[in-house]
Design a protein around this motif. Structure first.
Motif, PDB file in Angstrom:
ATOM      1  N   ILE A  49     -68.752  13.851   5.972  1.00 49.85           N
ATOM      2  CA  ILE A  49     -68.155  14.655   7.042  1.00 49.85           C
ATOM      3  C   ILE A  49     -67.810  16.040   6.503  1.00 49.85           C
ATOM      4  O   ILE A  49     -67.144  16.166   5.480  1.00 49.85           O
ATOM      5  CB  ILE A  49     -66.885  13.960   7.585  1.00 49.85           C
ATOM      6  N   LYS A  50     -68.277  17.070   7.191  1.00 51.45           N
ATOM      7  CA  LYS A  50     -67.970  18.457   6.818  1.00 51.45           C
ATOM      8  C   LYS A  50     -66.894  18.961   7.760  1.00 51.45           C
ATOM      9  O   LYS A  50     -67.156  19.212   8.937  1.00 51.45           O
ATOM     10  CB  LYS A  50     -69.228  19.315   6.889  1.00 51.45           C
ATOM     11  N   THR A  51     -65.683  19.056   7.241  1.00 54.92           N
ATOM     12  CA  THR A  51     -64.546  19.403   8.091  1.00 54.92           C
ATOM     13  C   THR A  51     -63.756  20.552   7.474  1.00 54.92           C
ATOM     14  O   THR A  51     -63.331  20.464   6.318  1.00 54.92           O
ATOM     15  CB  THR A  51     -63.636  18.168   8.310  1.00 54.92           C
ATOM     16  N   VAL A  62     -65.812  15.380   3.205  1.00 53.78           N
ATOM     17  CA  VAL A  62     -65.014  14.153   3.188  1.00 53.78           C
ATOM     18  C   VAL A  62     -65.953  12.953   3.263  1.00 53.78           C
ATOM     19  O   VAL A  62     -66.777  12.853   4.184  1.00 53.78           O
ATOM     20  CB  VAL A  62     -64.009  14.112   4.355  1.00 53.78           C
ATOM     21  N   ALA A  63     -65.838  12.051   2.310  1.00 50.71           N
ATOM     22  CA  ALA A  63     -66.628  10.820   2.327  1.00 50.71           C
ATOM     23  C   ALA A  63     -65.973   9.825   3.279  1.00 50.71           C
ATOM     24  O   ALA A  63     -64.831   9.430   3.074  1.00 50.71           O
ATOM     25  CB  ALA A  63     -66.723  10.234   0.924  1.00 50.71           C
ATOM     26  N   SER A  64     -66.696   9.441   4.310  1.00 47.91           N
ATOM     27  CA  SER A  64     -66.124   8.515   5.293  1.00 47.91           C
ATOM     28  C   SER A  64     -65.710   7.204   4.634  1.00 47.91           C
ATOM     29  O   SER A  64     -64.700   6.602   5.000  1.00 47.91           O
ATOM     30  CB  SER A  64     -67.127   8.247   6.416  1.00 47.91           C
ATOM     31  N   ARG A  65     -66.462   6.774   3.634  1.00 48.13           N
ATOM     32  CA  ARG A  65     -66.154   5.503   2.986  1.00 48.13           C
ATOM     33  C   ARG A  65     -64.815   5.563   2.245  1.00 48.13           C
ATOM     34  O   ARG A  65     -64.064   4.583   2.232  1.00 48.13           O
ATOM     35  CB  ARG A  65     -67.282   5.136   2.018  1.00 48.13           C
ATOM     36  N   GLU A  66     -64.502   6.704   1.642  1.00 47.57           N
ATOM     37  CA  GLU A  66     -63.221   6.837   0.950  1.00 47.57           C
ATOM     38  C   GLU A  66     -62.065   6.654   1.923  1.00 47.57           C
ATOM     39  O   GLU A  66     -61.070   5.976   1.615  1.00 47.57           O
ATOM     40  CB  GLU A  66     -63.123   8.206   0.284  1.00 47.57           C
ATOM     41  N   VAL A  67     -62.180   7.239   3.106  1.00 50.17           N
ATOM     42  CA  VAL A  67     -61.127   7.114   4.115  1.00 50.17           C
ATOM     43  C   VAL A  67     -61.054   5.671   4.622  1.00 50.17           C
ATOM     44  O   VAL A  67     -59.968   5.113   4.815  1.00 50.17           O
ATOM     45  CB  VAL A  67     -61.376   8.090   5.277  1.00 50.17           C
ATOM     46  N   VAL A 100     -66.036   8.404  11.168  1.00 45.87           N
ATOM     47  CA  VAL A 100     -67.167   9.288  11.407  1.00 45.87           C
ATOM     48  C   VAL A 100     -66.660  10.708  11.668  1.00 45.87           C
ATOM     49  O   VAL A 100     -65.465  10.936  11.899  1.00 45.87           O
ATOM     50  CB  VAL A 100     -68.023   8.831  12.620  1.00 45.87           C
ATOM     51  N   GLY A 101     -67.573  11.666  11.631  1.00 46.46           N
ATOM     52  CA  GLY A 101     -67.244  13.035  11.993  1.00 46.46           C
ATOM     53  C   GLY A 101     -67.661  13.311  13.431  1.00 46.46           C
ATOM     54  O   GLY A 101     -68.826  13.107  13.790  1.00 46.46           O
ATOM     55  N   ALA A 146     -64.445  16.681  13.100  1.00 43.58           N
ATOM     56  CA  ALA A 146     -63.111  16.112  12.943  1.00 43.58           C
ATOM     57  C   ALA A 146     -63.213  14.693  12.409  1.00 43.58           C
ATOM     58  O   ALA A 146     -63.986  13.871  12.937  1.00 43.58           O
ATOM     59  CB  ALA A 146     -62.362  16.104  14.278  1.00 43.58           C
ATOM     60  N   VAL A 147     -62.479  14.394  11.348  1.00 46.28           N
ATOM     61  CA  VAL A 147     -62.448  13.046  10.793  1.00 46.28           C
ATOM     62  C   VAL A 147     -61.817  12.123  11.835  1.00 46.28           C
ATOM     63  O   VAL A 147     -60.670  12.326  12.248  1.00 46.28           O
ATOM     64  CB  VAL A 147     -61.640  12.996   9.486  1.00 46.28           C
ATOM     65  N   THR A 148     -62.589  11.126  12.276  1.00 49.09           N
ATOM     66  CA  THR A 148     -62.148  10.240  13.360  1.00 49.09           C
ATOM     67  C   THR A 148     -62.300   8.789  12.913  1.00 49.09           C
ATOM     68  O   THR A 148     -63.364   8.400  12.425  1.00 49.09           O
ATOM     69  CB  THR A 148     -62.976  10.486  14.633  1.00 49.09           C
ATOM     70  N   ALA A 149     -61.228   8.010  13.076  1.00 44.47           N
ATOM     71  CA  ALA A 149     -61.237   6.609  12.641  1.00 44.47           C
ATOM     72  C   ALA A 149     -61.224   5.668  13.841  1.00 44.47           C
ATOM     73  O   ALA A 149     -60.379   5.805  14.733  1.00 44.47           O
ATOM     74  CB  ALA A 149     -60.030   6.326  11.751  1.00 44.47           C
ATOM     75  N   PHE A 150     -62.160   4.734  13.860  1.00 44.65           N
ATOM     76  CA  PHE A 150     -62.214   3.681  14.878  1.00 44.65           C
ATOM     77  C   PHE A 150     -61.708   2.399  14.212  1.00 44.65           C
ATOM     78  O   PHE A 150     -62.287   1.935  13.224  1.00 44.65           O
ATOM     79  CB  PHE A 150     -63.637   3.504  15.390  1.00 44.65           C
TER      80      PHE A 150
END
Length: 529
Positions: free
Chosen positions: A429-431, A436-441, A457-458, A467-471
């Motif tokens: 994710i480029k924010t 930002v690595a989605s897996r790290e989050v 996902v972004g 935008a870093v978005t968490a489901f």
């Protein structure tokens, strides 16, 4: 002299053969009376299965299927699927398994792409298949229906099961080179349209050896297979390896927890593969402790992160089970690296080290190796690798640039050579000018005590670019507050890595192998702050 040399070359090639169709015959010669396959009340020895495969292969030949033809197979797990897999191999044709969860348009795309001469379909899926055939505009020599559920099919569908009694039981022979396509395995399509990875006998046999050596597989195994056989993990890492070894396979229609636990107990199974979501469903089964699972010795997982708490719970509740993490992808046939039992807690989050037939390293955008601890793209050299993508020379050239297969995954290696997968290149994710690595989050959020599953996902954003978005999916019977998730991440993630939005979901979209379909999440319309 020329004729003599040609004859000698042909006979020598045949004598040295290691074709996919040879596997079942050789196991039948070694252990003819051993149980090869159990499906429901039906049980076949290796000898019986081999004879049925010969008859079925000759029936296909009589219907015009030839060496090199594509044969598409659309079905849930059943005995006939296994028979057809080997019958197609005996002819020297190319099997193209199709995901039964696809809609008619997606199925039409695959049929149009691979142009099969035969389509073999489970009875409950013939209506969908007819829609796909019409949309794809293809002509078929064979419409075969697997009579599994008793559903009615249109008249042009011919029942497959009578082929098992075809009068000619001699083994057909079709010379297929070690590096000719024998299987067209479509990628999961979690990010884009599926690609057809062409696999050869050389690719598959090399991968079987990696599974056996690094996965501690044995002819004494009794394995329960519950994940879909159209996917390379259950088919090529487990079922085909069992047939190769002469082990016993207990095939289930799907990963129902009660059925899996009952099958382990009833058949005294020694071996089981499940993605983490299915392992969790087994452990949460209300009667889990009432089943006799003492025969189970080896457990395997892959496709997504296994929470530390679940690894520890498996160790506590199934103390005799040696647990393996298998990482790879369709194009590697598919196993690439293995995290072995002794490293499960010592190397938490690692995908392990390369298998015996795989060489793995990390490179930067200029294909230079990166230093220990630095993030780079995961690339492989291996005889297991695909021959390339069917009808896609451009993508094939891109994936094999610099003489390595480029996985599209990002990772880092520690000083002991253990691989840690950071993210898909396309999932980075480029924010706000940062990566930002989605897996790290995800690895942080999954540790929240009320979270069962998460995907990050972004999502396009006018200010942040993405935008870093968490489901997030809550554990059963639990309600998660967004404020609780925000507070949890505040202590564990830098500000730019924290999700700008949390979406609470009842379930996450997945393919049949348990992989989360992030492209569907990225397409969601969300009111972002």
């Amino acid at each position: 002299m020329k004729t003599e040399l040609t004859t000698n070359a042909t006979t020598i090639t045949r004598a040295r053969g290691q074709q996919l169709g040879d596997m079942l015959r050789r196991s039948a010669a070694r252990v003819p009376n051993k149980t090869a396959l159990v499906f429901g009340e039906q049980s076949d020895t290796f000898s019986q299965l081999n004879t049925i495969v010969n008859r079925t292969a000759n029936a296909l030949i009589a219907r015009g299927v030839e060496r090199g033809d594509r044969v598409a197979l659309l079905s849930h797990n059943n005995r006939t699927f296994v028979i057809l897999r080997f019958a197609v191999a005996r002819i020297g044709a190319v099997l193209a398994p199709i995901n039964f969860m696809l809609n008619s348009s997606d199925t039409a795309y695959l049929l149009s792409h691979c142009q099969p001469v035969a389509l073999l379909v489970e009875d409950t899926l013939t209506a969908l298949a007819d829609e796909a055939i019409a949309e794809a505009g293809i002509e078929l020599k064979v419409h075969g229906v697997i009579q599994h559920s008793g559903a009615t099919a249109a008249e042009h569908w011919q029942a497959v099961e009578p082929w098992f009694d075809y009068p000619d039981s001699t083994e057909p022979y079709a010379e297929v080179g070690d590096d000719e396509p024998v299987q067209l395995m479509y990628t999961s399509g979690t990010e884009s349209r599926p690609k057809g990875a062409m696999m050869s006998a050389r690719s598959l046999y090399a991968q079987y050896v990696t599974c056996i050596v690094d996965g501690e597989m044995s002819e004494n195994d009794i394995e329960v297979h519950s994940l879909p056989l159209f996917h390379c993990a259950q088919l090529d890492v487990f079922l085909m390896v069992d047939i190769y070894l002469g082990a016993t396979s207990v095939l289930l229609e799907g990963p129902d927890p009660t059925t899996i636990l009952s099958a382990i107990e009833h058949h005294k199974a020694t071996k089981l593969f499940c993605p983490p979501t299915v392992w969790i469903s087994l452990l949460r089964h209300p009667q889990f402790d009432q089943f006799d699972l003492n025969s189970l010795r080896k457990g395997y997982y892959g496709a997504s992160i296994m929470p530390t708490a679940i690894i520890e719970e498996i160790a506590q509740r199934l103390p005799s089970v040696r647990l393996f993490n298998f990482y790879g992808q369709t194009e590697l046939a598919p196993l690439a690296t293995i995290l072995k039992p002794e490293d499960q807690l010592r190397k938490l989050g690692s995908a392990g080290r390369p298998g015996i037939n795989v060489e793995t390293r990390l490179v930067d955008d200029d294909n230079n190796p990166v230093a220990v601890g630095e993030v780079g793209e995961i690339v492989h050299r291996s005889p297991q690798a695909t021959l390339g993508y069917y009808h896609d020379p451009k993508k094939t050239a891109e994936s094999f640039s610099s003489g390595w297969f480029h996985s599209g995954d990002l990772g880092r290696m520690d000083d002991e050579g253990y691989l840690y997968v950071v993210d898909r290149k396309k999932d980075m994710i480029k924010t706000g000018g940062e990566n930002v690595a989605s897996r790290e989050v995800e690895e942080v959020i999954i540790k929240h005590p009320d979270v069962m599953e998460v995907a990050v996902v972004g999502i396009p954003h006018p200010r942040w670019i993405e935008a870093v978005t968490a489901f997030v999916v809550a554990k059963p019977g639990v309600e998660i507050e967004v404020e609780s998730l925000e507070a949890f991440c505040r202590d564990k993630l830098s500000s730019y890595k924290r999700p700008k939005c949390f979406q609470i979901e009842a379930a996450l979209p997945k393919n049949a192998s348990g992989k989360i379909l992030k492209r569907q999440l990225k397409d969601r319309v969300i009111d972002l702050p």
